[in-house]
Design an enzyme around this catalytic site. Structure first.
Site, short mmCIF file in Angstrom:
data_model
loop_
_atom_site.label_atom_id
_atom_site.label_comp_id
_atom_site.label_asym_id
_atom_site.label_seq_id
_atom_site.Cartn_x
_atom_site.Cartn_y
_atom_site.Cartn_z
CG MET A 180 -1.89 -1.19 1.19
SD MET A 180 -3.40 -0.91 2.13
CE MET A 180 -2.72 -0.65 3.75
N GLY A 181 2.15 1.10 -0.36
CA GLY A 181 3.03 2.26 -0.43
C GLY A 181 3.52 2.70 0.93
N GLY A 218 11.17 -2.72 5.46
CA GLY A 218 10.47 -4.00 5.46
C GLY A 218 9.95 -4.34 4.07
CG HIS A 219 6.88 -1.97 2.25
ND1 HIS A 219 6.79 -0.79 2.95
CD2 HIS A 219 5.68 -2.58 2.40
CE1 HIS A 219 5.58 -0.69 3.49
NE2 HIS A 219 4.89 -1.77 3.18
CD GLN A 247 -6.01 -3.83 2.61
OE1 GLN A 247 -5.91 -4.29 1.47
NE2 GLN A 247 -5.02 -3.93 3.48
CB SER A 261 4.39 -0.66 10.84
OG SER A 261 3.09 -0.26 10.47
CB SER A 262 3.13 2.40 6.39
OG SER A 262 3.71 1.53 5.45
NE ARG A 263 -2.82 1.52 9.64
CZ ARG A 263 -3.20 0.48 8.88
NH1 ARG A 263 -2.51 -0.63 8.90
NH2 ARG A 263 -4.26 0.59 8.08
P1 AMP Z 1 1.44 -2.92 3.49
O1 AMP Z 1 1.94 -1.86 2.59
O2 AMP Z 1 1.47 -2.56 4.94
O3 AMP Z 1 0.12 -3.50 3.04
O4 AMP Z 1 2.46 -4.11 3.37
C1 AMP Z 1 2.80 -4.66 2.13
C2 AMP Z 1 3.58 -5.92 2.36
O5 AMP Z 1 4.75 -5.63 3.10
C3 AMP Z 1 2.79 -6.97 3.16
O6 AMP Z 1 3.07 -8.26 2.64
C4 AMP Z 1 3.37 -6.80 4.55
O7 AMP Z 1 3.27 -7.96 5.33
C5 AMP Z 1 4.81 -6.48 4.23
N1 AMP Z 1 5.46 -5.80 5.34
C6 AMP Z 1 5.06 -4.68 5.99
N2 AMP Z 1 5.89 -4.40 7.01
C7 AMP Z 1 6.83 -5.37 7.01
C8 AMP Z 1 7.97 -5.65 7.85
N3 AMP Z 1 8.28 -4.89 8.88
N4 AMP Z 1 8.71 -6.74 7.55
C9 AMP Z 1 8.39 -7.54 6.51
N5 AMP Z 1 7.34 -7.33 5.68
C10 AMP Z 1 6.57 -6.26 5.94
#
Ligand code: AMP
Length: 288
Positions: free
Chosen positions: A36-37, A42-43, A67, A191-193
Site C-alpha cells: 500500500m506504499g 520492510g517492504h 480492506q 510499519s508505515s503506521r
Molecule cells: P502494506 O503496505 O502494509 O500493506 O504491506 C505490504 C507488504 O509488506 C505486506 O506483505 C506486509 O506484510 C509487508 N510488510 C510490511 N511491514 C513489514 C515488515 N516490517 N517486515 C516484513 N514485511 C513487511
C-alpha cells in the site's frame, strides 16, 4: 554521482498486462510484491527476497479502500508515491504498478473473495470485512499480473495464512513466499503506521518486542501458556500501552490457540496487537 534511474510506472491493467506478456514471451520469471506504499525497509526487503527467485519484479502500490473499516485510517493513510519510487530505484524492482481506485473497482463491481476459518480470530474478529478486502484485492492483483511468484511479509502473519489459503482453494497458479519480519534498530516491527506515533509513544513502542521476546523465552514445553500471555498483557499495560487486543500463542499453520507445548512441537507463534494512541501495533514471533 548520479542517482539510480527510477523504475517505470504503469497505471492500468492493460499496460501492466502488456509489459508482463512481453516478459513472458522472453521466458522471464515474474515476481509481484503487493504493497500500500509508504515504503520502508520492510517492504524493500521483500523486493530483494523475491528478486532471488525471479527475473523481473513488479511492486504494486494501491491503498485498498475495501480492506479499511468505516472508522479506520483510509483517508489519512500516507500516500508517498514519488518517494516510494525513489526508494525502489535502489532495489531490483523492474516496474511499479499504481492503479487508481476506479481501475480496481469500476462502477458495478460487486464480487468479493471471502475466506473462512483462518480469518475467524484475531484481525478477522477485530476488523470485520478486512480480510474480504485483502483477499479480493490480492486475487485481483494476482489475476492482473499473473506472476510466477508473489511475496507477503510475516509481519502480517494472519494475512499471509489467509493468502496461502485462498491461493490453494482457488487454484491460482502462483508460488507464495513469506518474507521475514523486518525491525527497526530497537526491535519495533517496521510499519508505515509507525509514522503516526508521537516521540513519547515511539519510545513505549520499543518495549513491545522486548516483552514478546521474554514470553518466547519462557514458552517451553510444559509451561502455562495462558499465564505467559496474561503476564505479557500486564507488562504491556504497565509500560504504557493503552490496551492490548490480544497476545496469543497459536499453531503457526492453523492459527488455533495452543493449550500446551510438547517437546518437538509443531511450529508455534505468538501473535500480538497492542494500542498506543490511535495506532494498533502488530507483532509476532516464532516460538521454539
Ligand atoms: P502494506 O503496505 O502494509 O500493506 O504491506 C505490504 C507488504 O509488506 C505486506 O506483505 C506486509 O506484510 C509487508 N510488510 C510490511 N511491514 C513489514 C515488515 N516490517 N517486515 C516484513 N514485511 C513487511
Amino acid at each position: 554521482m548520479t542517482s539510480p534511474a527510477l523504475p517505470p510506472v504503469v497505471h492500468t491493467i492493460a499496460d501492466l498486462r502488456a509489459t508482463v506478456a512481453a516478459w513472458k514471451r522472453e521466458g522471464l520469471r515474474v515476481g509481484l510484491v503487493p504493497t500500500m506504499g509508504a515504503l520502508h525497509h520492510g517492504h524493500l526487503s521483500l523486493v530483494d527476497a523475491i528478486a532471488k527467485h525471479t527475473d523481473r519484479v513488479i511492486v504494486s502500490i494501491f491503498v485498498n479502500p475495501t480492506q479499511f473499516g468505516p472508522n479506520e485510517d483510509f483517508d489519512r493513510y500516507p500516500r508517498t508515491e514519488d518517494a516510494d519510487r525513489e526508494k525502489l530505484a535502489t532495489t531490483p524492482a523492474s516496474l511499479v504498478y499504481c492503479p487508481s481506485v476506479a481501475e480496481m473497482y469500476p462502477e458495478g463491481a460487486t464480487t468479493r473473495v471471502q475466506v473462512a476459518g483462518v480469518t475467524d480470530g484475531f484481525e478477522g474478529a477485530i476488523r470485520p470485512g478486512h480480510f474480504d478486502g485483502v483477499a479480493t484485492i490480492v486475487t485481483k492483483l494476482l489475476l492482473q499480473a499473473l506472476p510466477d511468484v508473489a511475496i507477503f511479509g510475516e509481519k502480517d502473519f494472519q494475512q499471509l495464512a489467509v493468502i496461502r489459503r485462498f491461493v490453494a482453494d482457488l487454484d491460482i497458479p502462483v508460488d507464495i513466499l513469506g518474507g521475514t519480519l523486518i525491525r527497526e534498530e530497537d526491535g519495533l516491527a517496521a510499519s508505515s503506521r509507525n509514522a503516526y506515533l508521537s516521540e513519547s509513544e515511539r519510545a513505549v513502542a520499543g518495549q513491545f518486542n522486548l516483552i514478546l521476546k521474554a514470553l518466547v523465552a519462557d514458552a517451553k514445553p510444559g509451561a502455562d501458556l495462558r499465564a505467559l500471555e496474561k503476564a505479557a498483557v500486564s507488562k504491556l499495560l504497565a509500560v504504557g500501552f493503552q490496551s492490548v487486543d490480544y497476545v496469543s500463542i497459536v499453531d503457526a499453520a492453523s492459527l488455533t490457540p495452543l493449550e500446551t507445548l510438547t517437546p518437538g512441537h509443531a511450529p508455534a507463534r505468538v501473535l500480538a496487537v497492542a494500542r498506543l494512541g490511535a495506532v494498533r501495533l502488530l507483532d509476532n514471533m516464532a516460538i521454539g
